[in-house]
Design a protein around this motif. Structure first.
Motif, PDB file in Angstrom:
ATOM      1  N   ASN A  40       0.820  -1.227   0.000  1.00  0.00           N
ATOM      2  CA  ASN A  40       0.000   0.000   0.000  1.00  0.00           C
ATOM      3  C   ASN A  40       0.847   1.268   0.000  1.00  0.00           C
ATOM      4  O   ASN A  40       0.497   2.271   0.609  1.00  0.00           O
ATOM      5  CB  ASN A  40      -0.979   0.016   1.186  1.00  0.00           C
ATOM      6  CG  ASN A  40      -2.091  -0.995   1.025  1.00  0.00           C
ATOM      7  OD1 ASN A  40      -2.209  -1.617  -0.024  1.00  0.00           O
ATOM      8  ND2 ASN A  40      -2.894  -1.173   2.057  1.00  0.00           N
ATOM      9  N   ASN A 166      -8.554  -1.591   6.325  1.00  0.00           N
ATOM     10  CA  ASN A 166      -7.412  -2.296   5.746  1.00  0.00           C
ATOM     11  C   ASN A 166      -7.422  -3.725   6.289  1.00  0.00           C
ATOM     12  O   ASN A 166      -7.357  -3.905   7.511  1.00  0.00           O
ATOM     13  CB  ASN A 166      -6.124  -1.584   6.164  1.00  0.00           C
ATOM     14  CG  ASN A 166      -4.868  -2.318   5.749  1.00  0.00           C
ATOM     15  OD1 ASN A 166      -4.883  -3.124   4.829  1.00  0.00           O
ATOM     16  ND2 ASN A 166      -3.763  -2.041   6.437  1.00  0.00           N
ATOM     17  N   TYR A 196      -5.956   5.993   5.337  1.00  0.00           N
ATOM     18  CA  TYR A 196      -6.160   6.104   3.892  1.00  0.00           C
ATOM     19  C   TYR A 196      -7.198   7.165   3.531  1.00  0.00           C
ATOM     20  O   TYR A 196      -7.785   7.125   2.459  1.00  0.00           O
ATOM     21  CB  TYR A 196      -6.594   4.744   3.326  1.00  0.00           C
ATOM     22  CG  TYR A 196      -5.587   3.655   3.574  1.00  0.00           C
ATOM     23  CD1 TYR A 196      -4.556   3.408   2.670  1.00  0.00           C
ATOM     24  CD2 TYR A 196      -5.645   2.874   4.723  1.00  0.00           C
ATOM     25  CE1 TYR A 196      -3.613   2.417   2.898  1.00  0.00           C
ATOM     26  CE2 TYR A 196      -4.703   1.872   4.967  1.00  0.00           C
ATOM     27  CZ  TYR A 196      -3.694   1.651   4.044  1.00  0.00           C
ATOM     28  OH  TYR A 196      -2.764   0.665   4.290  1.00  0.00           O
ATOM     29  N   LYS A 226       1.185   6.995   3.479  1.00  0.00           N
ATOM     30  CA  LYS A 226       0.418   6.557   2.309  1.00  0.00           C
ATOM     31  C   LYS A 226       0.337   7.655   1.255  1.00  0.00           C
ATOM     32  O   LYS A 226       1.181   7.744   0.380  1.00  0.00           O
ATOM     33  CB  LYS A 226      -0.978   6.089   2.754  1.00  0.00           C
ATOM     34  CG  LYS A 226      -0.966   5.062   3.870  1.00  0.00           C
ATOM     35  CD  LYS A 226      -0.119   3.844   3.551  1.00  0.00           C
ATOM     36  CE  LYS A 226      -0.138   2.835   4.696  1.00  0.00           C
ATOM     37  NZ  LYS A 226       0.778   1.713   4.468  1.00  0.00           N
ATOM     38  N   ARG A 286      -7.858   3.139  -9.208  1.00  0.00           N
ATOM     39  CA  ARG A 286      -8.590   2.175  -8.371  1.00  0.00           C
ATOM     40  C   ARG A 286      -9.948   1.857  -8.974  1.00  0.00           C
ATOM     41  O   ARG A 286     -10.349   0.682  -9.052  1.00  0.00           O
ATOM     42  CB  ARG A 286      -8.757   2.751  -6.973  1.00  0.00           C
ATOM     43  CG  ARG A 286      -9.523   1.855  -6.008  1.00  0.00           C
ATOM     44  CD  ARG A 286      -9.831   2.620  -4.724  1.00  0.00           C
ATOM     45  NE  ARG A 286     -10.882   3.612  -4.903  1.00  0.00           N
ATOM     46  CZ  ARG A 286     -11.105   4.655  -4.109  1.00  0.00           C
ATOM     47  NH1 ARG A 286     -10.304   4.860  -3.072  1.00  0.00           N
ATOM     48  NH2 ARG A 286     -12.091   5.489  -4.347  1.00  0.00           N
ATOM     49  N   ASN A 306      -6.177   2.827  -1.174  1.00  0.00           N
ATOM     50  CA  ASN A 306      -5.359   2.710  -2.381  1.00  0.00           C
ATOM     51  C   ASN A 306      -5.083   1.243  -2.690  1.00  0.00           C
ATOM     52  O   ASN A 306      -3.995   0.859  -3.109  1.00  0.00           O
ATOM     53  CB  ASN A 306      -4.052   3.501  -2.239  1.00  0.00           C
ATOM     54  CG  ASN A 306      -3.118   2.928  -1.179  1.00  0.00           C
ATOM     55  OD1 ASN A 306      -3.561   2.200  -0.275  1.00  0.00           O
ATOM     56  ND2 ASN A 306      -1.828   3.250  -1.266  1.00  0.00           N
ATOM     57  N   PHE A 307      -6.104   0.412  -2.527  1.00  0.00           N
ATOM     58  CA  PHE A 307      -5.974  -1.028  -2.714  1.00  0.00           C
ATOM     59  C   PHE A 307      -7.344  -1.625  -3.003  1.00  0.00           C
ATOM     60  O   PHE A 307      -8.381  -0.972  -2.793  1.00  0.00           O
ATOM     61  CB  PHE A 307      -5.380  -1.687  -1.463  1.00  0.00           C
ATOM     62  CG  PHE A 307      -6.128  -1.345  -0.192  1.00  0.00           C
ATOM     63  CD1 PHE A 307      -7.206  -2.115   0.245  1.00  0.00           C
ATOM     64  CD2 PHE A 307      -5.768  -0.241   0.574  1.00  0.00           C
ATOM     65  CE1 PHE A 307      -7.903  -1.794   1.409  1.00  0.00           C
ATOM     66  CE2 PHE A 307      -6.452   0.090   1.737  1.00  0.00           C
ATOM     67  CZ  PHE A 307      -7.520  -0.685   2.151  1.00  0.00           C
ATOM     68  N   ARG A 341      -4.889  -8.757  -0.721  1.00  0.00           N
ATOM     69  CA  ARG A 341      -4.952  -7.303  -0.861  1.00  0.00           C
ATOM     70  C   ARG A 341      -3.964  -6.882  -1.934  1.00  0.00           C
ATOM     71  O   ARG A 341      -2.797  -7.274  -1.902  1.00  0.00           O
ATOM     72  CB  ARG A 341      -4.610  -6.622   0.456  1.00  0.00           C
ATOM     73  CG  ARG A 341      -4.830  -5.103   0.460  1.00  0.00           C
ATOM     74  CD  ARG A 341      -4.155  -4.474   1.654  1.00  0.00           C
ATOM     75  NE  ARG A 341      -2.688  -4.539   1.546  1.00  0.00           N
ATOM     76  CZ  ARG A 341      -1.860  -4.331   2.561  1.00  0.00           C
ATOM     77  NH1 ARG A 341      -2.324  -4.082   3.771  1.00  0.00           N
ATOM     78  NH2 ARG A 341      -0.552  -4.397   2.375  1.00  0.00           N
ATOM     79  N   THR A 343      -2.364  -3.555  -3.857  1.00  0.00           N
ATOM     80  CA  THR A 343      -2.176  -2.110  -3.908  1.00  0.00           C
ATOM     81  C   THR A 343      -2.376  -1.599  -5.323  1.00  0.00           C
ATOM     82  O   THR A 343      -1.989  -2.261  -6.300  1.00  0.00           O
ATOM     83  CB  THR A 343      -0.751  -1.748  -3.444  1.00  0.00           C
ATOM     84  OG1 THR A 343      -0.525  -2.293  -2.148  1.00  0.00           O
ATOM     85  CG2 THR A 343      -0.551  -0.239  -3.401  1.00  0.00           C
TER      86      THR A 343
END
Length: 367
Positions: A40, A166, A196, A226, A286, A306-307, A341, A343
């Protein structure tokens, strides 16, 4: 004369010996550079002024840094229209959370959080000597706030809320947060982790600063790692009522935020608009990636960080192996038995990801 001394070695506390290991994102070792989508991190490096500021500050590394992180604390406070006494800075938001739990939870106390959520929560809870209470996410990979409120007992000292969560992605809405806070005793400290927040676009998502003054037992947790692309410098902070912040500040390891880190964060905050533009580009990617995955049959929960999260359950490790089987290896973050997960990287990296996922012959959701 025979040696009659005991041969037993020192042993750690049981709670520490039983700690799960924190698993960092894979880094890769191939001769062909991997596509690293496992941690991430920002796909862009820091802006030039940030590097210059950190480099200039490094000329004084033979001196201790400002222990109170005075300038960056004041700048963060000003950016949020708060008093500096309402902000505490530490070596990353994980360190700030560790100090928070040192200050507010210990043996015999309970710390509640959703699960699956940030993997540091159970580790830091155990290090503080407290008991972790994990409340399962909903079927949509969201916090089950009614269930979390129901889990509060006389032993509960802290509740952790992660928005966006997350590794799964969904946010907590303002209405959900307000209902939760009304149901939780004010003696319980509620921590809203907004690591985030710069990537959030959900219209109903709670904004910590907007609700902070309504709740005397609420703290916000944020980071420069981040969206501000300073993961390697380690700067995070908590925001809230001065009376709640002071005990955390008392626990912060002296001089733990280096001079280059303080200078870099100060310069990054001054370049906030540039970083927000970069975050908007990540959000656009995204949305593109999530839409392509859903069109290809993947289950992707609402993604607001951002994932993206791929809940493939038992197929998790097989999917990770598939992504890394050919060059360039695509590195992601697996949670064995639960999901992967991924990124959001640069467009070319995301295209490589989509192509590799397109050749996957296994399930596209947990079965």
């Amino acid at each position: 004369m025979p040696d009659t001394r005991e041969t037993a070695l020192p042993t750690p506390l049981p709670a520490i010996a039983a700690l799960p290991a924190y698993v960092p994102g894979a880094r890769g070792s191939s001769a062909v550079p991997p596509v690293k989508l496992s941690s991430n991190e920002s796909p862009d490096g820091p802006v030039v002024g940030v590097v210059d500021a950190a480099a200039a500050a490094s000329e004084a590394i033979h001196r201790y840094p400002d222990m109170a992180a005075t300038e960056i604390t004041a700048a963060i406070a000003a950016s949020l229209d708060r008093d500096p006494a309402e902000v505490v800075v530490g070596a990353g938001s994980v360190a700030v959370l560790a100090h928070l739990l040192q200050a507010y939870a210990g043996p015999g106390d309970e710390v509640i959080f959703a699960w699956r959520s940030f993997e540091a929560y159970p580790i830091l809870t155990a290090v503080a000597g407290a008991t972790a209470v994990k409340v399962p996410l909903t079927a949509e990979a969201r916090h089950d706030l009614p269930a979390m409120a129901a889990a509060v007992t006389d032993a509960t000292r802290v509740v952790m809320l992660c928005s966006p969560n997350n590794p799964t992605g969904p946010t907590i809405s303002t209405a959900e947060l307000e209902e939760f806070m009304a149901a939780v005793p004010t003696r319980v400290l509620v921590v809203l982790d907004e690591a985030y927040v710069e990537y959030v676009r959900a219209q109903d998502a709670v904004s910590g600063p907007a609700v902070l003054d309504r709740h005397p037992n609420l703290l916000l947790l944020r980071t420069f790692s981040k969206a501000y692309a300073l993961a390697g410098l380690r700067v995070g902070y908590a925001v809230g009522p001065a009376g709640l912040i002071a005990p955390i500040r008392a626990c912060v390891t002296p001089f733990s935020v280096s001079g280059p880190a303080q200078a870099g964060a100060l310069a990054a905050l001054a370049a906030r608009e540039t970083y927000l533009e970069r975050a908007a580009a990540v959000v656009a990617e995204r949305e593109r990636v999530a839409a392509a995955l859903r069109a290809d049959g993947w289950t992707v929960p609402d993604a607001q960080g951002n994932f993206v999260w791929l809940p493939v359950g038992p197929a998790t490790l097989d999917l990770v192996k598939h992504l890394g089987a050919s060059e360039p290896a695509i590195l992601v973050r697996p949670f064995a038995g639960e999901g992967v997960r991924v990124t959001i990287g640069a467009p070319a990296e995301n295209d490589a990801l989509l192509a590799r996922l397109g050749s996957w012959q296994g399930p596209r959701a947990a079965t």
